[in-house]
Every structure is written in C-alpha cells, then in structure tokens.
Design a protein around this motif. Structure first.
Motif, short mmCIF file in Angstrom:
data_model
loop_
_atom_site.label_atom_id
_atom_site.label_comp_id
_atom_site.label_asym_id
_atom_site.label_seq_id
_atom_site.Cartn_x
_atom_site.Cartn_y
_atom_site.Cartn_z
N GLY A 1 0.84 -1.18 0.00
CA GLY A 1 0.00 0.00 0.00
C GLY A 1 0.88 1.23 0.00
O GLY A 1 2.10 1.15 -0.21
N HIS A 2 0.27 2.39 0.24
CA HIS A 2 1.03 3.64 0.19
C HIS A 2 0.59 4.57 1.30
O HIS A 2 -0.53 4.52 1.79
CB HIS A 2 0.85 4.32 -1.17
CG HIS A 2 1.41 3.54 -2.32
ND1 HIS A 2 2.75 3.55 -2.63
CD2 HIS A 2 0.81 2.69 -3.20
CE1 HIS A 2 2.96 2.76 -3.68
NE2 HIS A 2 1.81 2.22 -4.04
N TRP A 3 1.52 5.46 1.67
CA TRP A 3 1.30 6.45 2.72
C TRP A 3 1.54 7.83 2.12
O TRP A 3 2.64 8.13 1.65
CB TRP A 3 2.26 6.17 3.88
CG TRP A 3 2.25 7.21 4.98
CD1 TRP A 3 1.33 8.19 5.20
CD2 TRP A 3 3.23 7.35 6.01
NE1 TRP A 3 1.66 8.93 6.31
CE2 TRP A 3 2.83 8.44 6.82
CE3 TRP A 3 4.41 6.68 6.34
CZ2 TRP A 3 3.57 8.86 7.93
CZ3 TRP A 3 5.14 7.10 7.44
CH2 TRP A 3 4.71 8.17 8.22
N ILE A 4 0.51 8.66 2.11
CA ILE A 4 0.62 10.04 1.63
C ILE A 4 0.45 10.96 2.82
O ILE A 4 -0.59 10.95 3.49
CB ILE A 4 -0.44 10.36 0.56
CG1 ILE A 4 -0.24 9.48 -0.68
CG2 ILE A 4 -0.37 11.84 0.17
CD1 ILE A 4 -1.29 9.71 -1.76
N SER A 5 1.47 11.75 3.10
CA SER A 5 1.41 12.72 4.19
C SER A 5 1.50 14.13 3.62
O SER A 5 2.23 14.38 2.67
CB SER A 5 2.53 12.47 5.21
OG SER A 5 3.80 12.60 4.59
N GLN A 6 0.75 15.05 4.23
CA GLN A 6 0.79 16.46 3.86
C GLN A 6 0.81 17.26 5.16
O GLN A 6 -0.22 17.61 5.71
CB GLN A 6 -0.44 16.82 3.00
CG GLN A 6 -0.32 18.18 2.35
CD GLN A 6 -1.46 18.48 1.38
OE1 GLN A 6 -1.39 19.44 0.61
NE2 GLN A 6 -2.50 17.69 1.40
N GLU A 7 2.03 17.47 5.67
CA GLU A 7 2.21 18.09 6.97
C GLU A 7 3.31 19.13 6.90
O GLU A 7 4.13 19.13 5.98
CB GLU A 7 2.60 17.02 8.02
CG GLU A 7 1.61 15.88 8.19
CD GLU A 7 0.38 16.27 9.00
OE1 GLU A 7 0.37 17.38 9.60
OE2 GLU A 7 -0.58 15.48 9.05
N HIS A 8 3.36 20.01 7.89
CA HIS A 8 4.46 20.94 8.00
C HIS A 8 5.76 20.16 8.20
O HIS A 8 5.76 19.12 8.86
CB HIS A 8 4.23 21.90 9.16
CG HIS A 8 5.17 23.06 9.19
ND1 HIS A 8 6.36 23.03 9.88
CD2 HIS A 8 5.10 24.28 8.60
CE1 HIS A 8 6.98 24.18 9.72
NE2 HIS A 8 6.25 24.96 8.95
N HIS A 9 6.85 20.66 7.62
CA HIS A 9 8.09 19.86 7.65
C HIS A 9 8.64 19.69 9.06
O HIS A 9 9.47 18.81 9.30
CB HIS A 9 9.15 20.48 6.74
CG HIS A 9 9.58 21.86 7.12
ND1 HIS A 9 10.53 22.11 8.06
CD2 HIS A 9 9.17 23.08 6.69
CE1 HIS A 9 10.71 23.41 8.19
NE2 HIS A 9 9.89 24.03 7.37
N SER A 10 8.17 20.47 10.03
CA SER A 10 8.62 20.29 11.41
C SER A 10 7.90 19.15 12.11
O SER A 10 8.35 18.68 13.15
CB SER A 10 8.40 21.59 12.20
OG SER A 10 7.01 21.89 12.29
#
Length: 403
Positions: free
Chosen positions: A350-359
């Motif tokens: 499967g896959h993991w897509i994250s969209q978060e602040h780089h901190s």
C-alpha cells in the motif's frame, strides 16, 4: 456558573496575583501569538479581536479558570463557538474598542453556552481543497484505491473524485483572483482543457475532475514534475475509489447533520466568502454519494483494525493533511511505525501520503527546505511513502514539485 468578570475598559497589563497568574498570562500569550502569526494578513477581525483579548487580564482569567489547559484554550475554538451561537463577530472589521466591548459583554453573559460548545467541538474542518494536492498522486497509483484518512473530520477529503480542479502552470494567481487563489465555487468555468490550453491572463492550465461538480478547486503549480509527465494529472485519469474510511476523535457529518454543517461554517474566518462558498459546494458535491465509514477514536490506536477492513483487491492508501501536529512527537513516531508495519504486512502493500508541515515529520525533508523564507512558513510538505515530492500552500492553493 456565576461569572464575575468586570470590564474596566482599561485592562492594560495589570494581572491578578495568585495561583492563576501564570495560567491567565499563558492564555494571553496564546491569543497574542495567534493574532500576530496566524490572523495577521488573513483576517482583520480575528487579528484585532485576539489582540484585544490578549490585553484583557480579567477575560483571560475567565478562560484559564474555566477551560482545561491544552486544546480547549485554542483561540480559534473560542472565536468559532461565539460565531456558532450567533454572537457578535463583526464580519467587516477591523474591530474597535466599542465592538470588542460588545463581543466581550455578550460572551461573558452567555459563557455557559459558549463553554459547552468549546468542550464538545474541535477546530478542524477537514479542508476539501487539500484534494487538489492529493489528486496528482492518487491518480498515478495502482487502481482501484481504498482510502483511509487520518483525522477525517467531516470526511470531505475522502471524495477527490467528486470535485473538479483547475491547475494553472505559472506563478499567476489561479482563477484570476489576486486575493484568494484557492477560491472555488464553480461559476461558468470551461469544460476540460489540456495542459497547454490558454487560461486566465494567457497562462497554461488544465482542468480535470468530475464534469458536473458544483465546486472547482484552483491550484497554482510550479516545478518540473507536472511538465515532465504531460500535466499535473494524466488526461482523463481520476482515481477509482472502491472503499472510503477515516478516523477522527470528533467526526462530523455535514451531509446528515445540519448542526455539524453549522459548526463547519462557524470555523470559516470572517470575510472569507470564497471559502464559505467552497465548503457549501463541496458538501453538495458529496451529498449524493454513500457516506464513508468514519470511526470515532484515537488516530493511532484505531488504525490497524480499520485498515484490515479495506478490500484486499484494492491499493490501500493511508493519508492525512495538517493533522499530526496535534500529536506529541512520541505519538507521531508511534504512528509512523504503525503505518509502516501495516503496509508492509498487507498483501500487495500500500502507500502512505502525508501532507504536513516539515517540522511535524522532520525525517521527511528535502534540500529545498533550507531555502524557505518567512513567507513560506505555512507551506506543507507532500510526501509519498516518506519521500518528499512537493511543497503545498494553505488550503490546496499551490503545488510546487520538488526535484
């Protein structure tokens, strides 16, 4: 509750002594930081209102004395609770001392009701325009897909195939709007167009997505990935989604529960008519679709069991947008390990897509982060399987592909 708060009209910097000093001062500092770092340049009413709260020791004492420390003292939660209850909130700002006095008097007089809303609600909206950044990745994964959203809130991001998108391939503002490049209620935009079509101001753009959607999300794109692959999204390629599920501590159902939709509207900041229209149109876009399975509970603890329900023939995609900052660092590490483990153990992966602040996920970095300036502080890092692929703007307004 008996509320003993007197508006002296000149709060100044005089703080009561005793055990509540540090707590009230911390509340004041939090509102001051919100005014300067989050509201400034985005909402004049919110900027001035929270600045005045930070200079009002008696009112900050009320907040610190009747709300538990932590998330319940978030300024955005207080402001939305008053708006939700139809309190005064000066849509046209900026506010003045008289307007603040009205807001304060109303809030103190209705404090039991305001506090009840604060204690049962959360300030997350599940911004559907994040789908503009997610769609290019989802469209290129092996189909069909099983989507599992962490921090699903209203579940609106689980329907990227129900919306329409306009990607403008220059630094120009998408949709011809200099004030809000992510504005989105559809109003007579053209039908589908290829990546070389003439868009606003003569820019190149592509328009993809559900042809009959009541909402169009506009997104500026830059970088090499889109041009190299023939467009941000392959022509005619919408994800084939066969399963939708999510986890949230306080899930909302704006389609089935009018009160939940009312709360989402209260969270939209004053003067942001575009976002209000976009929210309403997104709800209408998903209304005919079957409701996703949303589990109420811990974002980490509920993940394995829910992921196990995904149909085995589909590609499981675990994703989240601007969510993990609410977890302590140790829990973020635990979450990452949990995602890696369940995808590794799943037949077919499967896959993991994250969209978060780089901190938030500091091990997901790219050389471009070193050149970020103060104006880029709000950018999120879009990553696929812990590999950074793009920087994205607030509310899906921009997408800069990384090398």
């Amino acid at each position: 509750m008996v509320v003993n708060v007197v508006n002296t009209g000149n709060a100044g910097n005089t703080w009561n002594t005793g055990n509540t000093v540090n707590s009230a001062q911390a509340v004041a500092n939090r509102h001051r930081e919100f005014s300067r770092q989050q509201a400034r340049g985005r909402s004049a009413p919110h900027e001035e209102l929270t600045a005045r709260i930070s200079q009002d020791p008696e009112f900050c004492g009320l907040l610190s004395g009747s709300l538990p420390a932590g998330d319940r003292r978030q300024p955005e939660l207080l402001l939305a609770a008053v708006r939700y209850l139809d309190g005064p909130h000066a849509e046209l700002g900026p506010r003045d001392e008289t307007a603040y006095g009205r807001w304060r008097e109303w809030t103190v007089r209705h404090w039991d009701e305001v506090r009840a809303v604060i204690m049962r609600r959360a300030p997350r909206t599940g911004e559907p325009a994040h789908c503009a950044a997610l769609l290019p990745l989802l469209a290129r994964l092996p189909q069909p897909l099983a989507l599992l959203e962490i921090g699903a809130s209203a579940g609106l991001c689980l329907y990227p195939d129900r919306y329409r998108y306009r990607y403008c391939h220059t630094g120009q503002e998408a949709g011809g709007s200099d004030s809000n490049p992510g504005s989105g209620a559809r109003s007579g935009s053209g039908s589908g167009a290829g990546p070389d079509a003439a868009g606003p101001h003569g820019t190149a753009y592509e328009e993809v997505g559900a042809p009959d959607s009541p909402v169009t999300f506009s997104c500026r794109t830059s970088g090499v990935a889109g041009a190299a692959s023939g467009g941000t999204v392959p022509a005619g390629a919408l994800p084939d989604i066969v399963w939708r599920a999510g986890i949230d501590p306080n899930p909302l159902d704006p389609v089935g529960e009018p009160d939940d939709l009312r709360w989402l509207r209260a969270l939209v900041w004053p003067q942001d008519a575009d976002r209000m229209a976009r929210l309403s149109a997104a709800v209408e876009a998903v209304r005919p679709a079957p409701r996703p399975r949303i589990v109420r509970g811990d974002l980490v603890g509920e993940l394995p069991a829910l992921a196990a329900e995904a149909p085995p023939e589909a590609t499981l995609v675990v994703f989240h947008s601007a969510v993990l900052a609410g977890l302590p660092p140790a829990r973020r590490e635990e979450f990452a390990q949990r995602v890696r483990s369940l995808l590794a153990d799943r037949d077919g992966g499967g896959h993991w897509i994250s969209q978060e602040h780089h901190s938030v996920l500091p091990w997901i970095t790219a050389p471009e982060h070193a050149s970020l300036g103060p104006e880029d502080a709000a950018l999120l890092t879009l990553a696929l399987d812990e590999r950074p692929v793009a920087l994205t703007g607030p509310q899906g307004r921009s997408l800069h592909w990384l090398r």
